[in-house]
Design a protein around this motif. Structure first.
Motif, PDB file in Angstrom:
ATOM      1  N   GLU A 147      -2.296   0.235  -2.732  1.00  0.00           N
ATOM      2  CA  GLU A 147      -1.409   0.968  -3.636  1.00  0.00           C
ATOM      3  C   GLU A 147      -2.182   2.116  -4.274  1.00  0.00           C
ATOM      4  OE1 GLU A 147       1.450  -0.663  -6.070  1.00  0.00           O
ATOM      5  OE2 GLU A 147       1.710  -2.543  -4.960  1.00  0.00           O
ATOM      6  N   GLY A 188       6.568  -1.191  -4.001  1.00  0.00           N
ATOM      7  CA  GLY A 188       6.321  -2.625  -4.006  1.00  0.00           C
ATOM      8  C   GLY A 188       7.513  -3.448  -4.401  1.00  0.00           C
ATOM      9  N   SER A 244       2.797   2.620  -1.793  1.00  0.00           N
ATOM     10  CA  SER A 244       2.328   1.310  -1.355  1.00  0.00           C
ATOM     11  C   SER A 244       2.443   1.213   0.154  1.00  0.00           C
ATOM     12  CB  SER A 244       3.128   0.186  -2.030  1.00  0.00           C
ATOM     13  OG  SER A 244       4.480   0.249  -1.659  1.00  0.00           O
ATOM     14  N   ARG A 266       6.338  -7.406  -3.924  1.00  0.00           N
ATOM     15  CA  ARG A 266       5.300  -7.805  -2.966  1.00  0.00           C
ATOM     16  C   ARG A 266       5.758  -8.999  -2.138  1.00  0.00           C
ATOM     17  NH1 ARG A 266      -0.643  -6.917  -5.929  1.00  0.00           N
ATOM     18  NH2 ARG A 266      -0.500  -4.644  -5.996  1.00  0.00           N
TER      19      ARG A 266
END
Length: 777
Positions: free
Chosen positions: A627, A120, A645, A139
């Protein structure tokens, strides 16, 4: 008491539940976060006592890290942030914790390299080659201003080290109720080592390796009395960048923690931290062309006079007061300064002019004018938290009422560069760039530009003052159903002054930011839960301190002739997940699915877009994914942390219609990391790390990744890569342990991030071999 490897092991760390109930043990003063979280629900009897032979196999971090699960040093039981009032297995959010044992065994030392291994997270480049310090993308969202130390924001893009870090906590998803403004993708919190009155020890690590690698760290805790202790950490480190010498990195750091306990229910800790980092930088390579690939085998073109420097000094004071049964008060105040600066040289392709006497019209690699800037940071913050455990209407509540005052001021400026090198072969006769053509094979390439510099005037004065209040509650509706929620109000004053020559332009405004989090967790059995949660984050126009009025990079967005401030950018995250502890709580399995929406993204006005829309809050993104994680002991001899992820990002709205549907920049859809260690015997352990990233595309934060409609593909796309690390540990005797690390075993070519124009690409480190001798007394 019992002892292990020369360290006195207090009963309070073996049986934290009992210490909590009593509220009188010394561990309660140094591990208040653990107390808050275990008090809510006593630990099962099977984890109140850990057998010595398990500790002998699993590693020694459990001896000194009060947050780690005993017997499973890769697994943190609780957060170091006391505002997280439940154990991590009961916290309804994706939080990855990297413990000190895992950091040491991986061979990674600075925060940048540690986070680069986490699913991530990707490493980002800065505007104009910004090299003040660390920059991350979590993210798909900027994380560079959302780094915290012991729960307090650590502003500025400084270089950050791990020599005094107990564990690194990576919270994923918007978390402004805890972090304040920003934190659109989450936040990083480094938990530092604190003095303790429970034991004495001295630890020292000496490391040497290839590429002139040398590192020395010491960690000593001295108990002077039952009410006073000191702890000190020292770092010296120097290394060449593998296969990119003379580029190198140098570090010197020290920290000192003093603990005072004038009463059994009151303690005060004072910490001082200093770090000097001085790097000789390498901006790597570049793309051959739009739609092309990064050029390999570009020689190191760093010029004498290039540098990246950080000097950080902070002073922190904390008090903890157990007022009465179920009530305690904590206050933390910090004053800090940081001085950052960089002068870099980048490479790119250029076409020689028609008048070039050697090869008119030829395409060559040249050096650019360089990238440079300096930064002075000053910040003052005070955070007050009141914790209260109470029963209301037959339900158990864990209340938190808090407030925070902060003053952040950043002065940015430039250096005046002078070059005395040869003519730039790309333009024939101009000395404007004084760039060097790599293809010429010029000797003494590091002096070809004849670069020198002096510090120039400031050009951006950025300041934000914030007053915050928040309320949080975790309530057990039944034994198997828990409700949680929180709200935060930040009142801010924003000031920005830009300077060009003798002309200064001021901007200022103020406002309020509201943020919330909440959700529900269900525990069908004692060791597992399912949860739903949501959280929000907001940020202001001009929230990034280092980019002035560069709107596309988080700087202050303006509209000519208009007193424009816009609306706050809002990020909302929805998450469902599950967490399970198995094998007597030594292994935790996690899974989560989330959707993140970012609304009102500031975008630079193009054409008549502002007159049409009446706002610059025109961008909207979505990031969604799954995730998976596992951390702890698979068997008593096999430790691991595995994270995966599988993400997707999309631009939902933009001033440029062609960007809708495209992905975000420096964003990898698939990221997998696994670190494992197997204890072959009581003395010998072997392990390694695998790290995979799918392809990423270059771009800037306020738009989609750069896309070529002509080529029908992203213009500057970094290839996917997989790297492997390996290590082995050997216990020589009760005091000494040896470790060998091999990073990037296959000597793989890989790239971490790219600038939007493809003019420079960060190269990942090539193979390095190090040997460490650790002593513990």
């Amino acid at each position: 008491m019992r002892t292990n490897r020369g360290i006195i092991r207090p009963a309070s760390l073996r049986q934290r539940s009992a210490a909590l109930a009593a509220g009188l043990s010394a561990a309660a003063a140094i591990a208040t976060p653990a107390i808050a979280q275990t008090a809510a629900q006593p630990a099962p009897a099977d984890e109140q006592e850990v057998q010595l032979d398990t500790l002998k196999i699993q590693g020694r971090t459990a001896d000194v890290n009060p947050y780690a699960q005993e017997g499973a040093p890769y697994k943190a039981r609780v957060s170091g942030d006391s505002r997280r009032t439940r154990p991590l297995a009961e916290t309804p959010q994706t939080i990855t914790v990297i413990t000190e044992t895992q950091i040491k065994e991986s061979g990674r030392t600075d925060l940048r390299s540690i986070l680069a291994l986490q699913p991530g997270v990707t490493v980002g480049t800065g505007e104009n080659g910004n090299k003040f310090g660390d920059r991350y993308v979590l993210r798909g969202q900027e994380l560079k201003s959302d780094v915290f130390v012991d729960g307090l924001r650590d502003p500025g893009m400084t270089i950050r080290e791990s020599f005094n870090v107990e564990q690194v906590e990576l919270t994923k998803g918007p978390s402004s109720t805890f972090a304040g403004r920003g934190s659109s993708g989450g936040a990083v919190n480094a938990i530092t080592k604190q003095a303790s009155t429970e034991y004495n020890f001295v630890n020292a690590d000496v490391t040497g390796g290839t590429d002139e690698y040398a590192r020395l760290t010491t960690d000593a805790n001295i108990k002077l009395s039952d009410s006073f202790a000191l702890r000190g950490n020292v770092l010296y480190s120097r290394e060449d960048v593998p296969e990119r010498s003379p580029a190198n990195r140098k570090r010197f750091g020290t920290s000192l923690s003093a603990l005072m306990k004038p009463a059994h229910n009151f303690s005060m800790t004072v910490d001082y931290y200093h770090l000097t980092a001085n790097d000789y930088p390498d901006l790597g390579t570049y793309f051959s062309a739009a739609g092309g690939t990064p050029v390999k085998n570009v020689p190191v073109y760093t010029q004498q006079g290039d540098f990246v420097r950080s000097s950080v000094n902070t002073l922190t004071a904390k008090i903890k007061w157990n007022i009465a049964d179920g009530f305690r008060l904590e206050n933390a105040a910090r004053y800090g300064t940081a001085h950052n600066g960089f002068v870099n040289t980048g490479a790119r392709l250029a076409t020689r002019s028609a008048s070039d006497p050697t090869a008119p019209g030829a395409v060559d690699t040249v050096l650019d004018t360089g990238h440079q800037g300096w930064q002075r940071i000053e910040y003052l913050v005070d955070q007050l938290n009141l914790f209260a455990d109470a029963k209301l209407l037959g339900m158990k509540h864990s209340f938190l009422i808090g407030g925070e005052l902060s003053h952040n001021k950043v002065l940015n400026g430039t250096y005046t560069l002078t070059r005395s090198g040869a003519y730039n072969c790309a333009t024939g006769t101009s000395t404007t760039l004084n760039a060097w053509c790599v293809g010429n094979g010029v000797a003494n390439i590091d002096t070809v530009q004849g670069k020198s510099y002096v510090q120039g005037a400031w050009n951006v004065d950025w300041q934000v003052d914030t007053r915050s209040v928040y309320l949080m509650d975790t309530v057990d509706l039944t034994k198997w159903l828990t409700l949680f929620g929180g709200a935060r109000l930040d009142n801010y004053d924003y000031k920005l002054v830009t300077q060009s020559g003798t002309t200064q332009t001021p901007y200022s405004y103020s406002g309020n930011l509201w943020n919330f989090h909440g959700g529900l967790s269900v525990k069908p059995v004692h060791d597992g839960q399912f949860y739903f949660s949501f959280g929000t984050a907001t940020n202001i126009n001009g929230g990034e301190s280092d980019v002035g009025t560069s709107c596309g990079y988080g700087g202050f967005c303006t509209v000519s002739g208009t007193n424009y401030y816009g609306s706050p950018v809002k990020t909302t995250n929805f998450e469902i997940g599950t967490k399970w502890e198995i094998f007597k709580h030594t292994l935790m399995l996690t899974a989560a699915a989330f959707k993140l929406y970012k609304d009102g993204v500031f975008q630079t006005a193009t054409g008549d877009s502002y007159s049409t829309s009446g706002t610059l809050n025109t961008g909207r993104y979505k990031v969604e994914g799954i995730e998976l994680g596992a951390v702890g002991n698979i068997t008593p001899r096999l430790s691991t942390q595995i994270g995966m992820s599988f993400l997707r990002s999309r631009v939902l709205a933009s001033t440029t219609a062609a960007e809708v549907g495209k992905k975000l920049s420096n964003f990898a859809n698939v990221q997998i990391n696994a670190q494992l260690k197997y204890q072959l015997t009581d003395k010998l352990g072997i392990g390694g790390n695998v790290n995979h990233r799918s392809s990423m595309a270059a771009g800037q934060p306020d738009t989609a990744a750069v896309y070529s409609t002509t080529l029908g593909t992203y213009s500057y796309q970094l290839p996917a890569y997989t790297t492997f690390d390996a290590f082995a540990t050997y216990k020589v005797n009760s005091h000494f342990e040896a470790r060998v690390n091999v990073q990037n075993v296959g000597n793989t070519d890989y790239y971490l991030a790219a600038y939007r124009s493809g003019t420079f690409v960060y190269i990942g480190d090539k193979r390095r071999v190090t040997f460490t001798l650790s002593g513990k007394f």
